[in-house]
Design an enzyme around this catalytic site. Structure first.
Site, PDB file in Angstrom:
ATOM      1  N   ARG A  53      -6.109 -11.902   8.523  1.00 16.22           N
ATOM      2  CA  ARG A  53      -5.868 -11.677   7.106  1.00 16.22           C
ATOM      3  C   ARG A  53      -4.629 -12.662   6.727  1.00 16.22           C
ATOM      4  O   ARG A  53      -3.615 -12.549   7.323  1.00 16.22           O
ATOM      5  CB  ARG A  53      -5.676 -10.127   6.782  1.00 16.22           C
ATOM      6  CG  ARG A  53      -5.565 -10.009   5.212  1.00 16.22           C
ATOM      7  CD  ARG A  53      -4.859  -8.825   4.759  1.00 16.22           C
ATOM      8  NE  ARG A  53      -3.418  -8.777   4.946  1.00 16.22           N
ATOM      9  CZ  ARG A  53      -2.631  -7.805   4.425  1.00 16.22           C
ATOM     10  NH1 ARG A  53      -3.106  -6.750   3.793  1.00 16.22           N
ATOM     11  NH2 ARG A  53      -1.324  -7.950   4.629  1.00 16.22           N
ATOM     12  N   TYR A  90       3.716  -8.954  -2.110  1.00 17.07           N
ATOM     13  CA  TYR A  90       3.134  -7.990  -1.193  1.00 17.07           C
ATOM     14  C   TYR A  90       2.638  -8.862   0.118  1.00 17.07           C
ATOM     15  O   TYR A  90       2.000  -9.882   0.011  1.00 17.07           O
ATOM     16  CB  TYR A  90       1.949  -7.323  -1.728  1.00 17.07           C
ATOM     17  CG  TYR A  90       0.990  -6.817  -0.706  1.00 17.07           C
ATOM     18  CD1 TYR A  90      -0.042  -7.327  -0.083  1.00 17.07           C
ATOM     19  CD2 TYR A  90       1.454  -5.952   0.038  1.00 17.07           C
ATOM     20  CE1 TYR A  90      -0.772  -7.008   0.826  1.00 17.07           C
ATOM     21  CE2 TYR A  90       0.737  -5.131   1.048  1.00 17.07           C
ATOM     22  CZ  TYR A  90      -0.523  -6.077   1.673  1.00 17.07           C
ATOM     23  OH  TYR A  90      -1.032  -5.555   2.655  1.00 17.07           O
ATOM     24  N   ASP A 143      -6.229 -10.036   0.943  1.00 20.43           N
ATOM     25  CA  ASP A 143      -5.817  -9.127   0.276  1.00 20.43           C
ATOM     26  C   ASP A 143      -5.461  -9.324  -1.257  1.00 20.43           C
ATOM     27  O   ASP A 143      -4.032  -9.505  -1.212  1.00 20.43           O
ATOM     28  CB  ASP A 143      -5.141  -8.013   0.992  1.00 20.43           C
ATOM     29  CG  ASP A 143      -5.004  -6.593   0.452  1.00 20.43           C
ATOM     30  OD1 ASP A 143      -4.740  -5.466   1.067  1.00 20.43           O
ATOM     31  OD2 ASP A 143      -5.624  -6.332  -0.710  1.00 20.43           O
ATOM     32  N   HIS A 149      -4.663  -7.027  -3.339  1.00 16.83           N
ATOM     33  CA  HIS A 149      -3.773  -5.716  -3.516  1.00 16.83           C
ATOM     34  C   HIS A 149      -3.557  -5.227  -5.010  1.00 16.83           C
ATOM     35  O   HIS A 149      -2.592  -5.165  -5.448  1.00 16.83           O
ATOM     36  CB  HIS A 149      -2.370  -6.189  -2.998  1.00 16.83           C
ATOM     37  CG  HIS A 149      -1.772  -4.889  -2.296  1.00 16.83           C
ATOM     38  ND1 HIS A 149      -0.775  -4.157  -2.718  1.00 16.83           N
ATOM     39  CD2 HIS A 149      -1.839  -4.363  -0.786  1.00 16.83           C
ATOM     40  CE1 HIS A 149      -0.462  -3.192  -1.925  1.00 16.83           C
ATOM     41  NE2 HIS A 149      -1.059  -3.254  -0.950  1.00 16.83           N
ATOM     42  N   GLU A 180     -10.011  -8.667  -0.535  1.00 17.64           N
ATOM     43  CA  GLU A 180      -9.884  -7.041  -0.639  1.00 17.64           C
ATOM     44  C   GLU A 180      -9.066  -6.705  -1.939  1.00 17.64           C
ATOM     45  O   GLU A 180      -8.388  -7.375  -2.520  1.00 17.64           O
ATOM     46  CB  GLU A 180      -9.120  -6.785   0.377  1.00 17.64           C
ATOM     47  CG  GLU A 180      -8.592  -5.368   0.559  1.00 17.64           C
ATOM     48  CD  GLU A 180      -7.918  -5.186   1.902  1.00 17.64           C
ATOM     49  OE1 GLU A 180      -7.806  -5.953   2.670  1.00 17.64           O
ATOM     50  OE2 GLU A 180      -7.314  -3.969   1.978  1.00 17.64           O
ATOM     51  N   GLU A 191      -9.262   1.368   0.442  1.00 21.72           N
ATOM     52  CA  GLU A 191      -7.963   1.878   1.266  1.00 21.72           C
ATOM     53  C   GLU A 191      -7.178   3.141   0.362  1.00 21.72           C
ATOM     54  O   GLU A 191      -6.457   4.034   1.219  1.00 21.72           O
ATOM     55  CB  GLU A 191      -7.010   1.063   1.675  1.00 21.72           C
ATOM     56  CG  GLU A 191      -6.251   0.399   0.824  1.00 21.72           C
ATOM     57  CD  GLU A 191      -5.426  -0.561   1.110  1.00 21.72           C
ATOM     58  OE1 GLU A 191      -5.745  -1.677   1.860  1.00 21.72           O
ATOM     59  OE2 GLU A 191      -4.079  -0.665   0.999  1.00 21.72           O
ATOM     60  N   ARG A 213     -13.281   1.052   2.640  1.00 21.69           N
ATOM     61  CA  ARG A 213     -11.841   0.721   3.539  1.00 21.69           C
ATOM     62  C   ARG A 213     -11.152   2.150   3.767  1.00 21.69           C
ATOM     63  O   ARG A 213     -10.140   2.031   4.255  1.00 21.69           O
ATOM     64  CB  ARG A 213     -11.159  -0.232   2.785  1.00 21.69           C
ATOM     65  CG  ARG A 213     -11.505  -1.581   2.605  1.00 21.69           C
ATOM     66  CD  ARG A 213     -11.145  -2.473   3.973  1.00 21.69           C
ATOM     67  NE  ARG A 213      -9.786  -2.592   3.566  1.00 21.69           N
ATOM     68  CZ  ARG A 213      -8.746  -2.608   4.698  1.00 21.69           C
ATOM     69  NH1 ARG A 213      -9.463  -2.161   5.877  1.00 21.69           N
ATOM     70  NH2 ARG A 213      -7.636  -2.825   4.611  1.00 21.69           N
ATOM     71  N   GLU A 243      -9.308  -2.806  11.063  1.00 19.83           N
ATOM     72  CA  GLU A 243      -7.993  -3.527  10.793  1.00 19.83           C
ATOM     73  C   GLU A 243      -7.004  -2.936  11.839  1.00 19.83           C
ATOM     74  O   GLU A 243      -6.888  -1.645  12.050  1.00 19.83           O
ATOM     75  CB  GLU A 243      -7.399  -2.965   9.103  1.00 19.83           C
ATOM     76  CG  GLU A 243      -6.047  -3.644   9.006  1.00 19.83           C
ATOM     77  CD  GLU A 243      -5.579  -3.366   7.710  1.00 19.83           C
ATOM     78  OE1 GLU A 243      -6.117  -2.452   7.095  1.00 19.83           O
ATOM     79  OE2 GLU A 243      -4.575  -4.003   7.066  1.00 19.83           O
ATOM     80  N   TRP A 284       1.380  -1.860  -7.603  1.00 18.70           N
ATOM     81  CA  TRP A 284       1.949  -2.695  -6.453  1.00 18.70           C
ATOM     82  C   TRP A 284       0.807  -2.869  -5.731  1.00 18.70           C
ATOM     83  O   TRP A 284      -0.083  -2.525  -5.135  1.00 18.70           O
ATOM     84  CB  TRP A 284       2.825  -1.889  -5.934  1.00 18.70           C
ATOM     85  CG  TRP A 284       3.464  -2.500  -4.541  1.00 18.70           C
ATOM     86  CD1 TRP A 284       4.246  -3.729  -4.630  1.00 18.70           C
ATOM     87  CD2 TRP A 284       3.061  -2.291  -3.405  1.00 18.70           C
ATOM     88  NE1 TRP A 284       4.546  -3.949  -3.283  1.00 18.70           N
ATOM     89  CE2 TRP A 284       3.666  -3.167  -2.451  1.00 18.70           C
ATOM     90  CE3 TRP A 284       2.410  -1.170  -2.656  1.00 18.70           C
ATOM     91  CZ2 TRP A 284       3.688  -3.209  -1.165  1.00 18.70           C
ATOM     92  CZ3 TRP A 284       2.264  -1.406  -1.174  1.00 18.70           C
ATOM     93  CH2 TRP A 284       3.137  -2.416  -0.599  1.00 18.70           C
TER      94      TRP A 284
HETATM   95  C1  CS2 Z   1      -2.667  -3.291   3.032  1.00 22.90           C
HETATM   96  C2  CS2 Z   1      -1.713  -2.075   3.394  1.00 22.90           C
HETATM   97  O1  CS2 Z   1      -3.420  -3.151   5.204  1.00 22.90           O
HETATM   98  C3  CS2 Z   1      -3.952  -3.426   3.984  1.00 22.90           C
HETATM   99  O2  CS2 Z   1      -4.887  -3.678   3.663  1.00 22.90           O
HETATM  100  O3  CS2 Z   1      -3.359  -2.917   1.737  1.00 22.90           O
HETATM  101  O4  CS2 Z   1      -0.885  -2.545   4.252  1.00 22.90           O
HETATM  102  C4  CS2 Z   1      -1.041  -1.170   2.179  1.00 22.90           C
HETATM  103  O5  CS2 Z   1       0.005  -2.164   1.545  1.00 22.90           O
HETATM  104  C5  CS2 Z   1       0.153  -0.287   2.929  1.00 22.90           C
HETATM  105  O6  CS2 Z   1      -0.833   0.513   3.803  1.00 22.90           O
HETATM  106  C6  CS2 Z   1       0.787   0.598   1.846  1.00 22.90           C
HETATM  107  O7  CS2 Z   1       1.384   1.481   2.747  1.00 22.90           O
HETATM  108 MG    MG Z   2      -5.128  -3.710   1.499  1.00 24.45          MG
END
Ligand code: CS2
Ligand code: MG
Length: 405
Positions: A149, A161, A213, A215, A239, A265, A286, A342, A405
């Site tokens: 990634r 991020y 990602d 995010h 993502e 996620e 995810r 991941e 975020w």
């Molecule tokens: C991220 C995460 O790994 C990912 O795909 O979205 O690192 C996420 O930012 C963190 O788990 C937040 O605690």
């Molecule tokens: Mg993520």
């Protein structure tokens, strides 16, 4: 004679970052472990387990995993959400661990046995600019990863991020401070990231699986624009292109681009993604074992996903513990529509507390054949690392408006 639960203990430890772990002990001395970590809200889950669920666990038959899952899901009038489902997830993981240990078999054998020999894995590469990112990608390729990634800085912003400032591995939750405020500029991101990812693809060639990602930062129109710009890069997936409380919004993005979409996620039950899956608005779901009610519930999410040719790709950052990682690998080895895991890896301090039997080789992970989940938790080592309050950042647009975020 049933194997009853005689103790349920919650351990909060902070070897480089905070983890919450549940320890369940049975009448015949078998101990099972479960991850209960929710990044930035650890004590909420610890209290929910310690003060509310643990007392009701005592005396229950440890072998009745599905009944216990429903006991705590349907038995809680106020249900769903990350705190509740992480607590149930930890109990579920611990009970699968106990059953495997009691029968002397790895959990994947209890889930139907292996459907593959190993599990494709991806990790994170990060760089403020393209040269730094390419160095990070090359480092990850050198470690044997076949999927990476890629996250980069955004012009005009000083924190973004997924990007570290310097060589430290990326840890978003700042310990000992309140939530750090990060600025965000979607227009600059949309102008910049396509060239960055195209530069990575030019550098690595066609083979390496590249992921990115977003995010939760875009709206559907922006997401379509980004996806179209990224199609020549041949991403393995894009993502979290949009925040997706409104599940129907992803439908439009899915229809407008050929890039595989990954999301989920932050989901914690099948109901958070039921519409996404049945409308096939995504390609990869995810949900993490800990955050979505454990092996028992993520297994059901993946069963629904299989009907719609959606694949499982569970979240696996460093902010879920090696217990979650192991549970995810056991489920992954035994699940046909499991695509990729991941794996950010862990700080060496973490391995002082969690000794795992899973192995990484040539870009693939395997859970190992230890009975149960195959993770040993060192309580003495854990006691050396007291909890440190930590918050995930928050994000604001340049005009100060709050955003995801
Ligand atoms: C991220 C995460 O790994 C990912 O795909 O979205 O690192 C996420 O930012 C963190 O788990 C937040 O605690
Ligand atoms: Mg993520």
């Amino acid at each position: 004679m049933p194997r009853t639960i005689v103790a349920a203990d919650v351990i909060v430890t902070s070897p480089s970052r905070n983890y919450v772990t549940l320890k369940i002990t049975t009448s015949d001395g078998v101990v099972g472990w479960g991850d209960a970590t929710v990044n930035g809200r650890e004590l909420s889950v610890a209290s929910y387990l310690k003060d509310h669920l643990a007392p009701a666990l005592l005396g229950r038959d440890a072998d009745r995993i599905e009944d216990t899952w429903n006991y705590f899901y349907k038995g809680a009038y106020w249900r769903r959400g990350p705190i509740t489902m992480a607590a149930i997830g930890a109990i579920d993981m611990a009970l699968w661990d106990i059953k495997g240990k009691a029968l002397g078999v790895p959990v994947y054998q209890l889930l139907g046995g292996a459907v593959r020999d190993k599990i494709l894995t991806y990790t994170h590469a990060t760089g403020w600019d393209l040269p730094e990112l390419l160095d990070s990608v090359d480092e990850r390729r050198g470690e044997g990863f076949r999927a990476v990634r890629a996250q980069a800085g955004v012009p005009g912003l000083d924190k973004v991020y997924g990007v570290t400032n310097g060589t430290a591995s990326y840890e978003p939750a700042g310990r000992g401070t309140g939530p750090v405020e990060e600025g965000w500029d979607t227009a600059s991101y949309l102008r910049h990231i396509p060239d960055i990812l195209a530069g990575v693809r030019d550098h690595v060639g066609p083979e390496l699986k590249l992921l990115h990602d977003a995010h939760h930062r875009l709206n559907p129109t922006e997401a379509i624009r980004l996806a179209k710009a990224l199609e020549p890069v041949d991403l393995f997936w894009l993502e979290d292109v949009i925040p997706v409380e409104n599940q129907q919004l992803l439908r439009e993005v899915r229809r407008q681009t050929s890039i595989p979409l990954a999301i989920g996620e932050v989901f914690n039950t099948v109901w958070d993604c039921q519409q996404l899956i049945t409308e096939r608005s995504l390609d990869f779901i995810r949900t993490a074992i800990v955050h979505a009610g454990g092996i028992s519930h993520v297994r059901k999410i993946l069963a629904l996903a299989e009907v719609y040719q959606v694949k499982g790709a569970p979240h696996g950052p460093s902010d879920v513990s090696p217990l979650n990682m192991s549970a995810s690998l056991h489920l992954g080895l035994a699940t046909t529509n499991f695509a990729i895991q991941e794996f950010m890896g862990y700080d060496p301090l973490v391995t002082e507390v969690f000794q795992s039997s899973y192995t990484f080789d040539d870009g693939y992970l395997h859970p190992g054949d230890e009975p149960g989940l195959g993770v040993t938790f060192d309580e003495k080592a854990a006691a050396q690392f007291p909890y440190k309050q930590a918050y995930l950042p928050i994000a604001r647009d340049l005009d100060g408006t709050m955003r995801d975020w």
